[in-house]
Design a protein around this motif. Structure first.
Motif, PDB file in Angstrom:
ATOM      1  N   ALA B 169       0.715  -1.233   0.128  1.00  0.00           N
ATOM      2  CA  ALA B 169      -0.020  -0.089  -0.078  1.00  0.00           C
ATOM      3  C   ALA B 169       0.963   1.111   0.124  1.00  0.00           C
ATOM      4  O   ALA B 169       0.643   2.267  -0.807  1.00  0.00           O
ATOM      5  CB  ALA B 169      -0.946   0.030   1.133  1.00  0.00           C
ATOM      6  N   THR B 170       1.885   1.322   0.874  1.00  0.00           N
ATOM      7  CA  THR B 170       2.754   2.257   0.862  1.00  0.00           C
ATOM      8  C   THR B 170       3.451   2.643  -0.564  1.00  0.00           C
ATOM      9  O   THR B 170       3.504   3.621  -0.871  1.00  0.00           O
ATOM     10  CB  THR B 170       4.055   2.047   1.733  1.00  0.00           C
ATOM     11  OG1 THR B 170       3.490   1.769   2.991  1.00  0.00           O
ATOM     12  CG2 THR B 170       4.689   3.332   2.013  1.00  0.00           C
ATOM     13  N   LEU B 171       3.825   1.481  -1.122  1.00  0.00           N
ATOM     14  CA  LEU B 171       4.446   1.591  -2.738  1.00  0.00           C
ATOM     15  C   LEU B 171       3.428   2.043  -3.414  1.00  0.00           C
ATOM     16  O   LEU B 171       4.061   3.150  -4.330  1.00  0.00           O
ATOM     17  CB  LEU B 171       5.021   0.217  -3.043  1.00  0.00           C
ATOM     18  CG  LEU B 171       5.916   0.115  -4.071  1.00  0.00           C
ATOM     19  CD1 LEU B 171       7.179   0.877  -3.547  1.00  0.00           C
ATOM     20  CD2 LEU B 171       6.144  -1.021  -4.220  1.00  0.00           C
ATOM     21  N   LEU B 172       2.311   1.501  -3.497  1.00  0.00           N
ATOM     22  CA  LEU B 172       1.203   2.238  -4.307  1.00  0.00           C
ATOM     23  C   LEU B 172       1.096   3.766  -4.029  1.00  0.00           C
ATOM     24  O   LEU B 172       1.005   4.349  -5.182  1.00  0.00           O
ATOM     25  CB  LEU B 172       0.058   1.435  -4.004  1.00  0.00           C
ATOM     26  CG  LEU B 172      -1.274   1.848  -4.958  1.00  0.00           C
ATOM     27  CD1 LEU B 172      -1.065   1.282  -6.314  1.00  0.00           C
ATOM     28  CD2 LEU B 172      -2.553   1.315  -4.433  1.00  0.00           C
ATOM     29  N   VAL B 173       0.965   4.343  -3.033  1.00  0.00           N
ATOM     30  CA  VAL B 173       0.717   5.600  -2.713  1.00  0.00           C
ATOM     31  C   VAL B 173       1.799   6.349  -3.109  1.00  0.00           C
ATOM     32  O   VAL B 173       1.696   7.293  -3.923  1.00  0.00           O
ATOM     33  CB  VAL B 173       0.622   5.899  -1.035  1.00  0.00           C
ATOM     34  CG1 VAL B 173       0.534   7.450  -0.930  1.00  0.00           C
ATOM     35  CG2 VAL B 173      -0.826   5.275  -0.806  1.00  0.00           C
ATOM     36  N   LEU B 174       2.962   5.856  -2.987  1.00  0.00           N
ATOM     37  CA  LEU B 174       4.340   6.326  -3.427  1.00  0.00           C
ATOM     38  C   LEU B 174       4.382   6.615  -4.849  1.00  0.00           C
ATOM     39  O   LEU B 174       4.441   7.697  -5.479  1.00  0.00           O
ATOM     40  CB  LEU B 174       5.574   5.894  -3.169  1.00  0.00           C
ATOM     41  CG  LEU B 174       6.918   6.451  -3.469  1.00  0.00           C
ATOM     42  CD1 LEU B 174       7.211   7.388  -2.272  1.00  0.00           C
ATOM     43  CD2 LEU B 174       8.004   5.317  -3.509  1.00  0.00           C
ATOM     44  N   VAL B 175       4.095   5.620  -5.607  1.00  0.00           N
ATOM     45  CA  VAL B 175       4.201   5.677  -6.806  1.00  0.00           C
ATOM     46  C   VAL B 175       2.900   6.587  -7.524  1.00  0.00           C
ATOM     47  O   VAL B 175       3.072   7.281  -8.665  1.00  0.00           O
ATOM     48  CB  VAL B 175       4.241   4.317  -7.612  1.00  0.00           C
ATOM     49  CG1 VAL B 175       4.015   4.380  -9.081  1.00  0.00           C
ATOM     50  CG2 VAL B 175       5.220   3.609  -7.481  1.00  0.00           C
ATOM     51  N   PHE B 176       1.812   6.338  -7.164  1.00  0.00           N
ATOM     52  CA  PHE B 176       0.577   6.841  -7.624  1.00  0.00           C
ATOM     53  C   PHE B 176       0.666   8.585  -7.523  1.00  0.00           C
ATOM     54  O   PHE B 176       0.239   9.313  -8.433  1.00  0.00           O
ATOM     55  CB  PHE B 176      -0.649   6.588  -7.011  1.00  0.00           C
ATOM     56  CG  PHE B 176      -2.146   6.979  -7.292  1.00  0.00           C
ATOM     57  CD1 PHE B 176      -2.315   6.536  -8.704  1.00  0.00           C
ATOM     58  CD2 PHE B 176      -2.648   7.951  -6.844  1.00  0.00           C
ATOM     59  CE1 PHE B 176      -3.528   7.402  -9.286  1.00  0.00           C
ATOM     60  CE2 PHE B 176      -3.951   8.608  -7.133  1.00  0.00           C
ATOM     61  CZ  PHE B 176      -4.164   8.379  -8.403  1.00  0.00           C
TER      62      PHE B 176
END
Lengths: 290, 326, 233, 390
Positions: B169-176
Motif C-alpha cells: 500500500a505504501t508503494l502504491l501511494v508513493l508511485v501513484f
C-alpha cells in the motif's frame, strides 16, 4: 391498531424527536453559519448531562434549574472553544476543520471517561409521576422534556427569524462574502452561533440526564442520530433539521412497535442513502447557500 | 522538465527499493528469534499502517474525509472468515474480501461523491452503523454473536501477509501520487473547480480511488480477521478503527507516502508508552496530538520535519491554474 | 485620493492573480478597470474590500485599511456590488436591504430604506418578495440598493452589466451616473467597457494580473489597440 | 523506556504485594500471574473491583506463606477496554513477564481475544467475569475456563420464584439484547417457561437502545403480567423508568442487574419489589466467605462487590489447581477441566466445553430499601405481587 395506541405511539415518538431536534438544531446552526461539521457536538451534550448530574447530586439543586445552568455553561464553553480553537482553522481546507472538531470530540470523550469512568449514572430527583390526557399517558419527566424542547426550540427559531443578530446569521448562512461586505462582523456572528448551538446541546444534555442514564458516551451516541437528521433535513437548514428530527422520532416509534428498533434504524439509514442519491439537498430542504 | 521527471523517477525507484527492503526485513521477523511481543507490536504497526495508507489513498489525496475505513476493514474480515470457513483457499478468500469491501464502497461513492465533501463524510460515517445493524440481523453473518474462523492459522501467516499489504500500500501511494493522474488528483484537492476546468472528471476519479482504497482496507481487515480468528460485530464495526485509520496518516502527514509510516510508528509507540505512564489519558492525549498537528503543522509531522531539514516539499507541484482562476 | 491601492498582490496558492497593481480614486471620481477575462480585475476589487488575502497597502480617506476586516471597511463607507450580485437569495427584498444596512443605527436604517425605495420604486413594490424569484434586472437593482444602504462615499462595482439585456444595461448605467452626480466615487470593473468608458474619468487596463495601460478615459477610448484587444466592440 | 513498560501498573496497593514477593523471593521463585484489566474506558469502574480482588488474593496467599512455599506475584496492565489491546498485552505478559497463567480480563470480547492468543501459546486462563458462555459455545477453547456463573442461567432464579409464588400469572415477557449472552439466556429460558405452562413472548432490542416505549406498548397490548429483562444495566434502568412513566405495572418485574447497589440510586423508592439475580452476596454464610469479606473490608474500607469476589475466587481456583497438580501449565489445565475446587463463589467446576456449571445465581429482591436473597434455604420470602409504582 387502535386509535388510543396510535396516539400513545405518536406521543412517545414526539418526546424522542423533540430532544433530537434540539441537538440537531445546534448541529445545523453551526454547519450553516460557521460552515463546520461539529463532531464535538455530542461531547457538549455529555457536558450538560454531567453538569446537571453534579448539580443535582452534589448541591441538591433541582434538575429543572440544571437546564438553564447547563445552557449558560455550554454557551460559555462553546464561545471559548470557538474563539480559541475552531476559529483558528477558519479558511482552511474542509479536511482540516473537520479534524479540529473531531480531535476536540476525542479529547472530550477522553476527559469524560477518565473523570467519570465508564459507569452509568442517574438520579431520582426532579419531577416524577404521570400525566394522563384522555387515553394517552405521559410521564412528568417526559412532559418536562417535551415542554422545554418546545420553548427552547421556538425561542431559537424566533431569535434566528426575528432578531437583528438572527438576520446576520441567516445572511452568513446564505453568502459569507456578501454578509461581510454588508458590514456584518463575521467572527462575532460565528461566535454567537457557536455559543448558542453549544448552549442548546448542553441544555439537551440536561434533559437527557432527566429521562435517561448518564455516561461518557451519552452525547456521542445521540449526535450520530442528529447528523442523520441534519442530512435528511437539508444540511444547514434549521427548520428542515427540526422537522426531520420529529419525523424520525415518530416513524421510529411506529417501526419499533411493528418490527423492532434494529429494523427501525436500518430503515432510517436506507432512507438516508436514498435521500443522498435522489435529493442531495435533503428531504425537505432546498438548496441552501453556496 | 525532462530533468525533473528523471529525478522523480530516480526518487520513486529509490523509495520503492527502500520500502521493499523494509518490508522484507519486517516480514522475516518471525524467523529471526525476536520475541512474540515485539512481533505483535510490529504486526499492529503494519496493521495500522495498511489501514492508514488505504485511507490516505482516498482521503489524503482528495481531501474527502472518510470515516468508513474501519467498517470497510470489518467487511473484509467478515468476508474472509466466511470464505475460509466455506473451505475456499486463502488467496481466493482474501480476494473476495477485497472485492466485498470495494463493492460496499460503491454505495457511498455513488450516493455522495458527486456532492460536496461534507456529504461524503456523512455518508461514510453512517456506513459503520448500517453495516453493524445489518450484520447483527443477518443470520449468515453470524448475528450478534459474530463468527469464528474454524481453523486457527499459525501467527507467521497473518504477520507476513499484513506486512506485505502495508508495504504494498505504501508503494502504491508513493508511485501513484507522482503519476500524472496522481498530480492531477492533488491539484483537485487544492481546488476542485480549477481541476475540472483543466479536464479531470472529478467524480469518476474519486469513485475509482475510493473503490481501490476500500479494497485495500478490505484486504487489511481480512488479514486481521485471520490473525484475530474470532469476530464480534460490536468490536469489528466500532468507530475506533476508523479513528486509527485517519489519525495515523494525519499525524504523520496526509497525502504523502511516508507520512503514514511515521504516523504508525508514533501511534503504536505512543500507545505503548501511555499504557504505562498515563493509561487514563490515552484518548485525550491522542486527541491533543491530533489537534496540535492539525493546527500548527498543517500537513503532518513528516512534511514539517522535511521543511525543518530543508528538504523540498513537493506537494505544491501542481499544474499552473492561473488561467482558470481570478 | 479617497482610495489608494499601493502595490497590491493577490495569490491563490502558487498562482498570482494580481501582480503589484497600484491605483488611486479621487473623491467623487469614476475610475474604470478593464481587461480580458482572468486578468485579475475582480480579485483587485475583492482585495480592496478585503475578501481575499493580499499584500500591499490600501488607504481610504487617509486611513490604512490593509489589516482591517471587510466589515470595518464597509462601515467606513465603501459599498460593494459584487460580480453575479451575490444576493441573499432566500431572503425578502426588505431583508436584503436590512442586511445591507446592518451596521446602521435605527434612524440611519430607515433613511437608507427610504432612499433605496425612492431610487428603485420597483423594489418598494416587491419588498416582501423572495430575492431569488425576481428577474435579473430587479436583482441587479437590489444588489445596488443593498450597497447604497450605508450611503457610501465609494462604490466598488464588479461586472455590473453581466447577464443583462442592453436596455437594462442602459438603466443600470443611468443609475450609476445619477449616483456619481450625487458625489459618490466609483471604482468599476467591467469586461465590456464600451458603455463605461463614456462615463468614467480615468481608465486602466489589466492583463494577466498586471497593469498594462492607464490614462484618461477618453484617451483610452481613442486608443485603437485597446479598442481591438480589450473592448472588442 | 524498557524498564518503564516492564513494571506493572499495580499502583500503591500493589506495592505492598510486591514487597511480600521480594521478601519471600529469597526462599523461592515467585509464581507469576498476569492480568489485563480495563482500568480505563468503558468498563473501568467494575474492572477496578476485579483488580482489588486479585491483589487481595495475592496478599492473602503471601501472608500465609504462598502456594507450596512459593510467593505469588500478579502483573496487571490496562487494556483500555479494547480487545486489540488485550491481544498485545497477552503477548507482553507471556513474553516479557513470563507469567505462568492468566487471570481473566473484565469483558467477554477481551476474554475471547486473549483466549485466541493463549490457545496458540497453551497457557491456562480463568475467565473471571466472563458470564457470557457463548465464548465457549462458538468454538472449542482448551485453555480458557469460565470462572463465573454462566449467563445461560440468567432467568433461572426468576423462573423458580414464579414457579413457587406466581399462582395465576401466566403471561411472561422476556426482553433480551441482541447480544450473544442475552440471546443464549433467552433461548435457555423459553422452553423452561413453556414447560411451566406459561405463555412467553420475547422482545429483542438493539444494543445501545435508549427507548423502550414501543416494546412497552407491545407488552401492554398483549396483556403481559410478568417481565424479565436480560440486558445490560443501562438499558434495564431505561426500561424501568419508561415502564414507570407509562404507568405499566406488571405483577412481577425482574432484571438481571437489579441486585447492584446503584440500582437504588437510579430508581429511588420505585426499586421496591424488583427482582434481580446475584452471583455472590457478602452475606453468604460460609467461613471462607466471611474471612474474605472481613479481609476486604479491612483493606479497602467497604463491602466487596461481586467483581472482587469473583476475582478472589479465580485466584483460589488457580491455587487449588496448583496445589493439586503443581505449578505446571498442563497440570493446571487438567485440574481446572475436571476437579471441584471450593472458592468464595461456591464450587468451581466446568463442563466438557469449559463452561462453568458449579456456580449458580441466587434470586434477589429489593425489600424496604435492601436487596435480599429470596431463593435457597436461608432466604427471605419474596414479595408477590410487586407493589405498584408510586
Amino acid at each position: 391498531m387502535t386509535f388510543p395506541l396510535f396516539l400513545q405511539l405518536l406521543t412517545n415518538g414526539l418526546v424522542v424527536g423533540a430532544l433530537l431536534a434540539i441537538v440537531a438544531l445546534g448541529v445545523a446552526l453551526i454547519f450553516g453559519v460557521v460552515r463546520v461539521v461539529n463532531f464535538a457536538h455530542g461531547e457538549f451534550v455529555t457536558l450538560g448531562a454531567f453538569a446537571t448530574y453534579l448539580v443535582v447530586t452534589q448541591l441538591n439543586i433541582s434538575p429543572l434549574l440544571g437546564i438553564p445552568l447547563a445552557f449558560v455553561l455550554g454557551a460559555a464553553v462553546g464561545a471559548g472553544i470557538q474563539a480559541a480553537i475552531v476559529s483558528r482553522a477558519a479558511g482552511r481546507p474542509e479536511l482540516d476543520v473537520l479534524m479540529v472538531t473531531y480531535a476536540l470530540s476525542i479529547i472530550g470523550l477522553g476527559i469524560f471517561s477518565s473523570a467519570f469512568s465508564g459507569d452509568f449514572r442517574s438520579y431520582s430527583e426532579g419531577p416524577s409521576g404521570i400525566f394522563t390526557l384522555g387515553s394517552v399517558v405521559i410521564g412528568l419527566r417526559s412532559l418536562t422534556v417535551l415542554l422545554v424542547c418546545l420553548i427552547v426550540g421556538v425561542g431559537t427559531i424566533l431569535v434566528v427569524q426575528r432578531t437583528r443578530i438572527g438576520l446576520a446569521l441567516r445572511a452568513l448562512a446564505q453568502s459569507r462574502d456578501s454578509a461581510a461586505a454588508c458590514g456584518i462582523n463575521v467572527p462575532a456572528a460565528e461566535l454567537f452561533a457557536f455559543a448558542l448551538a453549544v448552549g442548546l446541546a448542553a441544555a439537551a444534555g440536561a434533559l437527557v440526564s432527566l429521562i435517561g442514564t448518564i455516561h461518557p458516551r451519552v452525547g456521542h451516541d445521540l449526535v450520530l442520530d442528529a447528523f442523520v437528521v441534519v442530512v435528511l433535513g437539508g444540511m444547514g437548514s434549521i427548520g428542515g433539521a427540526v422537522l426531520a428530527a420529529i419525523a424520525i422520532g415518530i416513524v421510529n416509534a411506529f417501526t419499533s412497535f411493528a418490527l423492532d428498533d434494529s429494523w427501525a434504524r436500518i430503515l432510517t439509514y436506507c432512507l438516508l442513502y436514498a435521500t443522498l442519491l435522489l435529493r442531495p439537498h435533503g428531504l425537505l430542504g432546498r438548496h441552501v447557500g453556496a | 522538465m525532462k530533468v525533473e521527471r528523471g529525478r522523480d523517477l530516480a526518487k520513486i525507484t529509490w523509495g520503492s527499493l527502500a520500502i521493499l527492503a523494509c518490508t522484507a526485513a519486517m516480514a522475516a521477523l518471525p524467523w529471526l528469534g525476536v520475541t512474540s511481543y515485539v512481533r505483535t507490536l510490529v504486526y499492529y504497526g503494519a496493521y495500522f499502517l495498511a489501514l492508514g495508507q488505504a485511507w490516505n489513498l482516498m482521503s489524503g489525496l482528495t481531501g474527502y474525509v472518510s470515516f468508513a475505513h474501519g467498517a470497510l476493514a470489518g467487511i473484509g474480515a467478515y468476508a474472509v472468515v466466511l470464505a475460509l470457513n466455506a473451505d475456499l483457499p486463502m488467496v481466493i478468500s482474501l480476494l473476495i474480501a477485497a472485492i466485498a469491501a470495494g463493492l460496499a464502497s460503491l454505495i457511498i461513492g455513488v450516493t455522495s461523491l458527486r456532492l460536496k465533501g461534507t456529504s461524503f463524510t456523512f455518508a461514510t460515517l453512517f456506513l459503520q452503523e448500517l453495516v453493524l445493524l445489518l450484520v447483527r440481523k443477518l443470520p449468515f453473518a453470524g448475528g450478534p454473536g459474530g463468527i469464528v474462523l474454524e481453523e486457527i492459522f499459525p501467527l507467521w501467516l497473518p504477520h507476513v501477509l499484513m506486512i506485505a499489504v502495508a508495504g504494498g500500500a505504501t508503494l502504491l501511494v508513493l508511485v501513484f501520487r507522482r503519476s500524472r493522474t496522481g498530480l492531477r488528483v492533488l491539484a483537485m484537492r487544492d481546488d476542485e473547480a480549477a481541476a475540472s476546468a483543466i479536464g479531470i472528471d472529478a467524480t469518476r476519479v474519486k469513485i475509482v480511488l475510493f473503490c481501490a482504497s476500500a479494497a485495500i482496507a478490505g484486504l487489511t481487515g481480512a488479514v486481521h480477521g485471520v490473525f484475530a480468528s474470532s469476530l464480534f460485530p460490536n468490536e469489528v464495526f466500532s468507530i475506533d478503527l476508523s479513528i486509527i485509520a485517519l489519525a495515523v496518516p494525519l499525524i504523520g502527514g496526509a497525502g504523502t507516502a511516508l507520512g503514514p509510516v511515521l504516523g504508525a510508528v508514533i501511534y503504536v509507540g505512543l500507545r505503548e508508552i501511555l499504557q504505562v505512564l498515563a493509561p487514563n489519558l490515552h484518548l485525550t492525549i491522542v486527541g491533543v496530538v491530533l489537534l496540535l498537528v492539525i493546527l500548527f503543522m498543517r500537513d503532518g509531522i513528516a512534511p514539517a520535519l522535511g521543511r525543518l531539514f530543508r528538504l523540498k516539499d513537493r506537494r505544491g507541484q501542481v499544474p499552473a491554474i492561473a488561467e482558470v482562476r481570478a | 485620493m479617497i482610495l489608494s491601492l499601493d502595490s497590491i498582490e493577490v495569490r491563490y496558492g502558487q498562482a498570482v492573480a494580481v501582480d503589484r497593481v497600484s491605483l488611486g480614486v479621487g473623491a467623487g471620481k469614476w475610475v474604470l478597470v478593464m481587461g480580458p477575462n482572468g486578468a485579475g480585475k475582480s480579485s483587485l476589487l475583492r482585495a480592496a474590500i478585503g475578501l481575499v488575502k493580499h499584500r500591499g497597502r490600501i488607504t481610504f480617506e487617509g486611513r490604512d485599511l490593509s489589516a482591517e476586516p471587510t466589515w470595518i471597511r464597509q462601515r467606513l463607507g465603501i459599498g460593494y456590488v459584487p460580480e453575479g450580485r451575490q444576493l441573499f437569495t432566500e431572503m425578502t427584498v426588505e431583508e436584503n436591504l436590512r442586511v445591507g444596512g446592518y451596521g446602521c443605527s435605527a434612524p440611519a436604517l430607515r433613511r437608507g430604506l427610504d432612499l433605496a425605495y425612492g431610487m428603485f420604486p420597483r423594489l418598494a413594490e416587491r419588498r416582501g418578495q423572495i430575492a431569488s424569484t425576481m428577474s435579473g434586472g430587479e436583482q441587479q437593482m437590489l444588489a445596488m440598493a443593498r450597497a447604497l444602504m450605508i450611503e457610501p462615499k465609494l462604490l466598488l462595482v464588479d461586472e455590473i452589466s453581466w447577464g443583462l439585456s442592453p436596455i437594462l444595461v442602459a438603466q443600470v448605467f443611468a443609475t450609476l451616473v445619477e449616483l456619481h452626480a450625487g458625489g459618490i466615487a466609483i471604482l468599476q470593473v467591467e469586461q465590456n467597457a464600451f458603455e463605461a468608458l463614456k462615463h468614467a474619468q480615468s481608465a486602466l487596463v489589466m492583463s494577466a494580473g498586471r497593469l498594462v495601460l492607464e490614462g484618461a478615459a477618453d484617451e483610452i477610448a481613442r486608443d485603437r489597440r485597446v479598442v481591438e484587444s480589450y473592448i472588442g466592440a | 523506556m524498557t524498564h518503564l513498560s516492564r513494571r506493572s501498573v499495580l499502583g500503591s496497593a500493589a506495592a505492598v504485594a510486591s514487597t511480600f514477593a521480594v521478601v519471600k523471593a529469597r526462599a523461592a521463585d515467585p509464581i507469576k500471574f498476569g492480568a489485563s484489566l480495563s482500568l480505563t474506558g468503558r468498563f473501568s469502574d467494575s474492572a477496578k473491583y476485579v483488580q482489588e480482588g486479585y491483589l487481595l488474593w495475592a496478599e492473602q496467599v503471601n501472608a500465609k506463606g504462598g502456594i507450596k512455599g512459593r510467593p505469588v506475584e500478579v502483573v496487571i496492565y490496562d487494556d483500555e477496554s479494547k480487545p486489540d489491546t488485550g491481544r498485545v498485552l497477552a503477548e507482553r505478559l507471556l513474553d516479557r513477564d513470563n507469567v505462568l497463567a492468566i487471570l481473566g480480563p473484565y469483558s467477554s470480547p477481551i476474554t475471547d481475544a486473549m483466549a485466541t492468543a493463549l490457545e496458540r501459546a497453551q497457557v491456562p486462563m480463568i475467565g473471571t467475569i466472563a458470564s457470557d458462555s457463548s465464548i465457549w459455545a462458538r468454538r472449542r477453547l482448551r485453555w480458557t475456563f469460565q470462572g463465573f456463573p454462566s449467563s445461560d442461567f440468567d432467568h433461572e432464579g426468576f423462573l423458580k420464584v414464579i414457579k413457587e409464588k406466581g399462582q395465576g400469572s401466566k403471561k411472561l415477557a422476556i426482553i433480551f439484547e441482541e447480544a450473544p449472552f442475552s440471546i443464549a439466556a433467552k433461548d435457555w429460558a423459553l422452553p423452561v417457561a413453556k414447560e411451566m405452562g406459561l405463555t412467553v413472548e420475547a422482545f429483542g432490542y438493539n444494543p445501545g437502545a435508549q427507548d423502550f416505549r414501543s416494546i412497552i406498548e407491545r407488552m401492554i397490548a398483549s396483556g403481559t403480567e410478568m417481565v424479565s429483562m436480560g440486558g445490560y444495566y443501562q438499558p434495564s434502568i431505561a426500561l424501568t423508568r419508561q415502564m414507570i412513566e407509562r404507568g405499566f405495572n406488571p405483577v412481577a418485574f425482574h432484571f438481571i442487574q437489579a441486585a447492584d447497589g446503584v440500582t437504588k440510586e437510579a430508581l429511588g423508592a420505585q426499586v421496591e419489589g424488583v427482582f434481580g439475580r446475584s452471583s455472590w452476596e457478602a452475606t453468604i454464610d460460609t467461613p471462607a466467605n466471611k474471612a474474605f469479606v472481613a479481609a476486604y473490608q479491612a483493606k479497602y474500607g467497604r463491602i466487596p462487590s461481586y467483581h472482587s469476589a469473583a476475582a478472589f475466587a479465580a485466584g483460589q481456583a488457580f491455587q487449588g489447581a496448583i496445589e493439586e497438580k503443581g505449578a505446571d501449565r498442563a497440570g493446571i489445565r487438567e485440574a481446572l477441566a475436571s476437579s471441584k475446587i471450593e472458592t468464595v463463589l461456591g464450587t468451581f467446576h466446568t463442563n466438557q466445553r469449559g463452561q462453568q456449571d458449579g456456580y449458580h445465581y441466587a434470586s434477589t429482591q429489593w425489600q424496604g430499601g435492601t436487596s435480599y436473597v429470596v431463593s435457597g434455604p436461608s432466604a427471605r420470602a419474596p414479595l408477590w405481587p410487586k407493589p405498584k409504582w408510586s
